[in-house]
Design a protein around this motif. Structure first.
Motif, mmCIF file in Angstrom:
data_model
loop_
_atom_site.group_PDB
_atom_site.id
_atom_site.type_symbol
_atom_site.label_atom_id
_atom_site.label_comp_id
_atom_site.label_asym_id
_atom_site.label_seq_id
_atom_site.Cartn_x
_atom_site.Cartn_y
_atom_site.Cartn_z
ATOM 1 N N VAL A 386 8.942 -13.971 8.653
ATOM 2 C CA VAL A 386 7.632 -14.555 8.337
ATOM 3 C C VAL A 386 7.810 -15.899 7.635
ATOM 4 C CG1 VAL A 386 5.518 -14.280 6.982
ATOM 5 C CG2 VAL A 386 6.446 -12.334 8.246
ATOM 6 N N PHE A 387 8.762 -15.990 6.711
ATOM 7 C CA PHE A 387 9.024 -17.256 6.025
ATOM 8 C C PHE A 387 9.408 -18.332 7.045
ATOM 9 C CE2 PHE A 387 10.705 -14.537 2.283
ATOM 10 C CZ PHE A 387 9.412 -14.244 1.888
ATOM 11 N N GLN A 388 10.283 -17.974 7.991
ATOM 12 C CA GLN A 388 10.719 -18.928 9.008
ATOM 13 C C GLN A 388 9.569 -19.297 9.942
ATOM 14 O OE1 GLN A 388 13.961 -16.712 10.719
ATOM 15 N NE2 GLN A 388 15.457 -17.442 9.228
ATOM 16 N N ALA A 389 8.768 -18.304 10.307
ATOM 17 C CA ALA A 389 7.657 -18.543 11.230
ATOM 18 C C ALA A 389 6.593 -19.442 10.633
ATOM 19 C CB ALA A 389 7.032 -17.208 11.639
ATOM 20 N N THR A 390 6.428 -19.379 9.322
ATOM 21 C CA THR A 390 5.374 -20.160 8.664
ATOM 22 C C THR A 390 5.880 -21.471 8.077
ATOM 23 O OG1 THR A 390 5.747 -18.862 6.635
ATOM 24 C CG2 THR A 390 4.004 -18.105 8.118
ATOM 25 N N GLY A 391 7.154 -21.785 8.313
ATOM 26 C CA GLY A 391 7.707 -23.043 7.816
ATOM 27 C C GLY A 391 8.084 -23.024 6.354
ATOM 28 N N MET A 392 8.132 -21.827 5.751
ATOM 29 C CA MET A 392 8.472 -21.710 4.326
ATOM 30 C C MET A 392 9.964 -21.437 4.160
ATOM 31 S SD MET A 392 5.169 -19.491 3.046
ATOM 32 C CE MET A 392 3.508 -19.997 3.491
ATOM 33 N N GLY A 393 10.767 -22.404 4.622
ATOM 34 C CA GLY A 393 12.211 -22.244 4.592
ATOM 35 C C GLY A 393 12.781 -22.051 3.204
ATOM 36 N N GLN A 394 12.094 -22.574 2.195
ATOM 37 C CA GLN A 394 12.611 -22.440 0.832
ATOM 38 C C GLN A 394 12.659 -20.978 0.400
ATOM 39 O OE1 GLN A 394 9.703 -23.652 1.717
ATOM 40 N NE2 GLN A 394 8.051 -23.272 0.235
ATOM 41 N N TYR A 395 11.723 -20.176 0.893
ATOM 42 C CA TYR A 395 11.713 -18.761 0.538
ATOM 43 C C TYR A 395 12.831 -18.001 1.256
ATOM 44 C CZ TYR A 395 7.079 -19.624 -1.480
ATOM 45 O OH TYR A 395 6.035 -20.105 -2.236
ATOM 46 N N SER A 396 13.077 -18.328 2.529
ATOM 47 C CA SER A 396 14.173 -17.657 3.236
ATOM 48 C C SER A 396 15.515 -18.044 2.628
ATOM 49 C CB SER A 396 14.148 -17.991 4.731
ATOM 50 O OG SER A 396 14.284 -19.375 4.949
ATOM 51 N N PHE A 397 15.628 -19.298 2.157
ATOM 52 C CA PHE A 397 16.854 -19.723 1.461
ATOM 53 C C PHE A 397 17.016 -18.947 0.159
ATOM 54 C CE2 PHE A 397 18.808 -22.496 -1.782
ATOM 55 C CZ PHE A 397 20.081 -22.616 -1.228
ATOM 56 N N ALA A 398 15.921 -18.805 -0.585
ATOM 57 C CA ALA A 398 15.972 -18.066 -1.852
ATOM 58 C C ALA A 398 16.374 -16.610 -1.618
ATOM 59 C CB ALA A 398 14.615 -18.132 -2.551
ATOM 60 N N PHE A 399 15.847 -16.007 -0.554
ATOM 61 C CA PHE A 399 16.198 -14.620 -0.250
ATOM 62 C C PHE A 399 17.670 -14.497 0.144
ATOM 63 C CE2 PHE A 399 12.666 -11.392 0.358
ATOM 64 C CZ PHE A 399 11.852 -11.969 -0.592
ATOM 65 N N ALA A 400 18.193 -15.480 0.884
ATOM 66 C CA ALA A 400 19.604 -15.448 1.287
ATOM 67 C C ALA A 400 20.515 -15.506 0.068
ATOM 68 C CB ALA A 400 19.901 -16.613 2.231
ATOM 69 N N VAL A 401 20.190 -16.397 -0.865
ATOM 70 C CA VAL A 401 20.981 -16.527 -2.095
ATOM 71 C C VAL A 401 20.843 -15.270 -2.948
ATOM 72 C CG1 VAL A 401 21.213 -17.803 -4.262
ATOM 73 C CG2 VAL A 401 20.856 -19.038 -2.111
ATOM 74 N N LEU A 402 19.610 -14.770 -3.050
ATOM 75 C CA LEU A 402 19.365 -13.570 -3.843
ATOM 76 C C LEU A 402 20.129 -12.381 -3.277
ATOM 77 C CD1 LEU A 402 17.713 -12.296 -6.176
ATOM 78 C CD2 LEU A 402 15.875 -11.881 -4.532
ATOM 79 N N ARG A 403 20.117 -12.234 -1.951
ATOM 80 C CA ARG A 403 20.756 -11.081 -1.319
ATOM 81 C C ARG A 403 22.266 -11.075 -1.567
ATOM 82 N NH1 ARG A 403 19.959 -12.238 3.540
ATOM 83 N NH2 ARG A 403 18.075 -11.050 3.995
ATOM 84 N N GLU A 408 24.205 -8.596 -3.857
ATOM 85 C CA GLU A 408 25.174 -7.773 -3.133
ATOM 86 C C GLU A 408 26.618 -7.970 -3.588
ATOM 87 O OE1 GLU A 408 26.616 -7.074 1.458
ATOM 88 O OE2 GLU A 408 24.484 -7.449 1.089
ATOM 89 N N ILE A 409 27.063 -9.208 -3.718
ATOM 90 C CA ILE A 409 28.455 -9.443 -4.109
ATOM 91 C C ILE A 409 28.735 -8.943 -5.530
ATOM 92 C CG2 ILE A 409 30.195 -11.231 -4.544
ATOM 93 C CD1 ILE A 409 29.000 -12.767 -2.152
ATOM 94 N N PRO A 410 27.872 -9.268 -6.518
ATOM 95 C CA PRO A 410 28.097 -8.668 -7.848
ATOM 96 C C PRO A 410 28.038 -7.140 -7.819
ATOM 97 C CG PRO A 410 26.614 -10.539 -8.022
ATOM 98 C CD PRO A 410 26.789 -10.271 -6.564
ATOM 99 N N ALA A 411 27.141 -6.580 -6.977
ATOM 100 C CA ALA A 411 27.059 -5.111 -6.875
ATOM 101 C C ALA A 411 28.360 -4.530 -6.338
ATOM 102 C CB ALA A 411 25.888 -4.717 -5.982
#
Length: 458
Positions: A386-403, A408-411
């Motif tokens: 949905v972020f990509q479809a709506t042009g909100m790339g900053q949110y998909s980037f934030a989710f990638a970094v968060l994940r 995940e890596i600290p976990a």
């Protein structure tokens, strides 16, 4: 005219479940074929029983994974721009965005090939090729990278462009035709009863298959001229700021997300290597099995992106919300069932790949851990789409970094310390639960925004 009317009906009036099925089912099927395709070279080269030939395929894999960064940049980025422009009825922008994605993917593929050819020697060293594996690695890389980077990238990008205007079936036919042809050609070029080319034969099969898929898409667009907004005319190539910004805003985060996924997989494998070869093999098998629901989730998310983009830009908040919620319910239900099956019968699935008792034991535990994250994982994937479809790339980037970087890596590090080895299997669960909660919150905000402001302009 009828085709354009059908396309408008698909985006605007067709019942949501039917529209989702029409867009997502072909994409899911092509994604599942991709699972088999990704295993084909390794499987048929493995039949030779030659470790050197197998090593060549493995050593070149990181370079081929790098193609995905370019695919995501111009495929996801351009297709998102096109679908949003369709929603605004800005057909000139649709055409110019497709031209930009088409020619940039060609240029990038050629540059990729040239760089890998010019710096072949240091690249081989970086990949880990030695005197024993060097010749076989060069043979495989010649066809897949030096010759094959451009058709490999263009094939995927064109599937995105075609899918952006609702032609999901045509996009899937093109993708699957290349995958199926590759699996047919592999044994012919690789094995002794055929051309006996070994790993180089696998590379040649891949190159031919990608060229055929590209030819399919080019012919499709030429045949549908006047009935499609996808354009290849170089005279319309423009580096207009709106196009470049729109494509890169969505495409760059998608590329980074791919690279972070590769990094996360590499770190998991490094942790596993500390416990011995059996554990590494077990983790690898569990990851391959887990790719099936992963690709289902990915296929569904990619499939509905044009529908979400169109209704976001046209301001149809109700239809957009129904699309996402229906897809979310379907994905959670399906992946929960798959997760339960994996959790109850992990030994059965692991033993399909290897009969070694130690590997089956380790692999079963890892598959159980991976399976617990599946219902949450599909919510996260849907939100990123949905972020990509709506042009909100900053949110998909934030989710990638968060994940990967924050969760995940600290976990992995913490869980491996508390529960040695098997704690690694549940790092995904920790990350996906947090991301699923964040995804629901962000999606609710996006729905409210569209409901409040109506049509969204670029």
């Amino acid at each position: 005219m009828k085709e354009k009317e059908d396309r408008t009906a698909l985006f605007e009036t067709m019942p949501v479940p039917e529209a989702v099925a029409k867009l997502a089912v072909p994409t899911i099927l092509s994604s599942l074929v991709m699972v088999l395709y990704n295993m084909a070279d390794t499987f048929f080269v493995g039949m030779l029983g030659d470790a050197v030939q197998n090593a060549a395929v493995t050593l070149v894999a990181p370079v081929m994974l790098a193609f995905n960064a370019v695919n995501n940049l111009f495929g996801v980025g351009s297709s998102s721009m096109m679908s949003r422009a369709l929603g605004r009825k800005d057909y000139d922008m649709v055409a110019r965005s497709s031209v930009f994605g088409f020619w940039c993917s060609i240029i990038s593929g050629i540059l990729f090939s040239l760089l890998c050819t010019i710096f072949l020697s240091p690249l081989l060293t970086l990949l880990g090729a030695d005197e024993v594996t060097r010749d076989a690695t060069i043979g495989y890389m010649f066809w897949t990278v030096n010759m094959g980077a451009m058709p490999s990238i263009l094939n995927v990008v064109m599937a995105y462009l075609v899918r952006s205007e609702g032609a999901a079936m045509h996009a899937s036919i093109g993708t699957m035709s290349g995958c199926i042809l590759n699996m047919i050609l592999d044994p012919i070029f690789i094995l002794p009863w055929g051309f006996d080319m070994g790993a180089a034969g696998a590379g040649l099969a891949t190159f031919i298959s990608n060229c055929v898929a590209c030819l399919y898409f080019i012919l499709l667009i030429c045949i549908k001229r006047g009935r499609t907004y996808v354009c290849m005319d170089p005279r319309k190539l423009s580096f207009d700021g709106r196009i470049v910004k729109g494509v890169c805003t969505v495409g760059i985060p998608a590329s980074i997300q791919n690279l972070l996924n590769v990094a996360g997989m590499t770190i998991l494998n490094n942790f596993a290597s500390g416990y011995g070869a059996s554990v590494v093999a077990a983790v690898g098998i569990a990851q391959k099995i887990n790719q099936v629901p992963y690709y289902i989730s990915s296929g569904l998310s990619q499939g509905i992106m044009p529908l979400v983009s169109y209704n976001f830009s046209s301001g149809n908040a109700d239809r957009m919300k129904k699309t996402v919620t229906f897809s979310g319910k379907a994905a959670v239900g399906l992946l929960t069932v798959i997760g339960v099956i994996f959790f109850i019968f992990p030994d059965t699935f692991i033993s399909l790949f290897m009969k070694d008792e130690a590997v089956i034991g380790y692999g079963a535990q890892f598959l159980r851990g991976f399976s617990t994250a599946l219902p949450f994982h599909c919510i996260d994937f849907l939100a990123v789409a949905v972020f990509q479809a709506t042009g909100m790339g900053q949110y998909s980037f934030a989710f990638a970094v968060l994940r990967k970087i924050i969760l995940e890596i600290p976990a992995m590090i913490i869980l491996n310390m508390i529960f040695p080895l098997y704690g690694l299997a549940y790092a995904q669960l920790v990350a996906e639960v947090v991301l699923a909660a964040a995804a629901i919150i962000m999606l609710s905000r996006i729905f409210r925004r569209v409901e409040k402001f109506g049509a969204v302009s670029e």
